[in-house]
Design an enzyme around this catalytic site. Structure first.
Site, PDB file in Angstrom:
ATOM      1  N   LEU A 140      40.592  35.543  29.675  1.00  0.00           N
ATOM      2  CA  LEU A 140      39.326  35.614  30.410  1.00  0.00           C
ATOM      3  C   LEU A 140      39.533  36.103  31.837  1.00  0.00           C
ATOM      4  O   LEU A 140      38.912  35.611  32.784  1.00  0.00           O
ATOM      5  CB  LEU A 140      38.623  34.246  30.412  1.00  0.00           C
ATOM      6  CG  LEU A 140      38.197  33.698  29.057  1.00  0.00           C
ATOM      7  CD1 LEU A 140      37.583  32.311  29.205  1.00  0.00           C
ATOM      8  CD2 LEU A 140      37.221  34.628  28.369  1.00  0.00           C
ATOM      9  N   CYS A 141      40.432  37.063  32.002  1.00  0.00           N
ATOM     10  CA  CYS A 141      40.698  37.626  33.330  1.00  0.00           C
ATOM     11  C   CYS A 141      40.786  39.148  33.264  1.00  0.00           C
ATOM     12  O   CYS A 141      41.594  39.765  33.962  1.00  0.00           O
ATOM     13  CB  CYS A 141      41.963  37.035  33.929  1.00  0.00           C
ATOM     14  SG  CYS A 141      43.417  37.128  32.870  1.00  0.00           S
ATOM     15  N   GLY A 142      39.982  39.739  32.398  1.00  0.00           N
ATOM     16  CA  GLY A 142      39.968  41.192  32.310  1.00  0.00           C
ATOM     17  C   GLY A 142      41.265  41.742  31.741  1.00  0.00           C
ATOM     18  O   GLY A 142      41.848  41.188  30.816  1.00  0.00           O
TER      19      GLY A 142
END
Length: 367
Positions: A140-142
């Protein structure tokens, strides 16, 4: 005779009524006692299929998107709070790092042009390289984790094409899980965590130093993510062992601080000047040989650089998570708006159809 016939027929009817009453009573005695609650009007309305069932489906989807937007907004705020804590940790370690660099530069100038014969500065023929990747534990951090992994794969291909053996040290769960399924030798693994400290950096640096000094590897390269801004982080490759005594040790520093402007997050960049080398008097007599002092300072410098790269990677991961969650919140907001428009149109069409049906029925009744 007619009266007798009426009496007999009435008697038969009474017997039949009595028999039916007894049968009903017996059936009621064996019937299960279950109370059926009347259906609510609201439940009946919710189960009514209108416009092909789109209204209920759209209503459920709008509620789901709203909940997702709340979650992503909360995760963005949590990441911002952690970025501030990471900034405080970096600021707390700056005085020691600057003093260490200053003493190191002073010793290098004191030695002058002498050949420095130290194990950590000794260059040798490269037959085996240890790649160390600093990445994250969670998603969930690109594309933060994937960028570092791709950089490692490119570097491995380059080294193997030159006939150099490669071993991997993973700091972070994501690269460890990825390279476990590939044909690459993983010799050590650590979790990255959200708050790197000196103990973690010391454990990593001791393992790398012992491997290099024991001759198990000829070079140590670290792949980490350099923090540039909230929307930009660049994967970098840095050769840490063997150390270079005069290159990159007295460079200027850049500090990024997370602030708020106009109710929005922003980053302020502060460029620090290069640390000046400490000036030792020419007549100063060292109790120990400067080479021995330099040999004891080099591990501290190496440990400090590891800690700094760990902190920079954590800041990059949190910034990437802030950006990703911000984009997810904006997308959820736009999707919610579009779905609301579609829902209103479907509801309006349903109401219009019902009005037309009522009008047509009223007109037919009047005719």
């Amino acid at each position: 005779q007619r009266q007798k016939g009426k009496t007999s027929s009435e008697t038969m009817a009474g017997k039949l009524v009595l028999a039916l009453a007894m049968l009903v009573a017996q059936a009621a005695a064996f019937a299960p006692t279950i109370a059926f609650a009347p259906a609510r009007v609201t439940d009946a309305r919710q189960k009514v299929v209108t416009m092909g069932g789109k209204e209920n489906e759209l209503r459920t989807r709008i509620a789901s998107v709203s909940n997702t937007q709340k979650i992503t907004t909360a995760m963005r705020l949590v990441a911002a709070a952690k970025v501030r804590r990471a900034q405080q940790a970096v600021l707390a370690t700056r005085p020691f790092s600057e003093t260490l660099q200053s003493v190191f530069g002073g010793l290098i100038e004191r030695l002058g042009n002498e050949d420095v014969d130290l194990p950590l500065l000794e260059s040798r023929e490269v037959k085996k390289v240890t790649l160390v990747i600093f990445s994250g534990d969670r998603g969930l951090c690109g594309g933060y984790n994937s960028y570092g992994i791709k950089k490692v794969e490119q570097r491995v291909k380059q080294l193997e094409s030159q006939g150099i053996d490669v071993e991997l040290v993973c700091v972070g769960k994501k690269p460890n899980l990825y390279f476990k399924r590939r044909e690459i030798n993983i010799v050590k693994f650590w979790e990255m965590g959200q708050a790197p400290n000196s103990e973690q950096a010391n454990e990593i640096s001791e393992f790398l130093l012992s491997s290099y000094l024991a001759g198990e590897t000829d070079s140590v390269e670290i792949i980490y993510t350099q923090f540039v801004s909230l929307i930009s982080s660049t994967p970098q490759i840095r050769t840490m062992l063997p150390l270079s005594p005069r290159e990159g040790l007295m460079e200027g520093d850049e500090l990024y601080q997370l602030t708020t402007k106009g109710g929005k997050f922003a980053v302020e960049k502060t460029e620090g000047e290069a640390v000046e080398a400490k000036q030792f008097p020419k007549d100063m007599i060292f109790e120990q040989d400067p080479l021995q002092i330099l040999n004891s300072i080099l591990p501290l410098y190496f440990n400090g650089q590891i800690l700094r790269m760990l902190q920079e990677c954590v800041a990059s991961e949190l910034a990437a998570r802030m950006t990703a969650m911000g984009a997810a919140s904006d997308n959820a907001k736009a999707l919610k708006k579009d779905l609301s428009q579609v829902y209103n149109r479907a509801r309006q069409a349903s109401v219009t159809a019902e009005i037309l049906e009522i009008s047509a029925g009223a007109a037919a009744a009047n005719e």
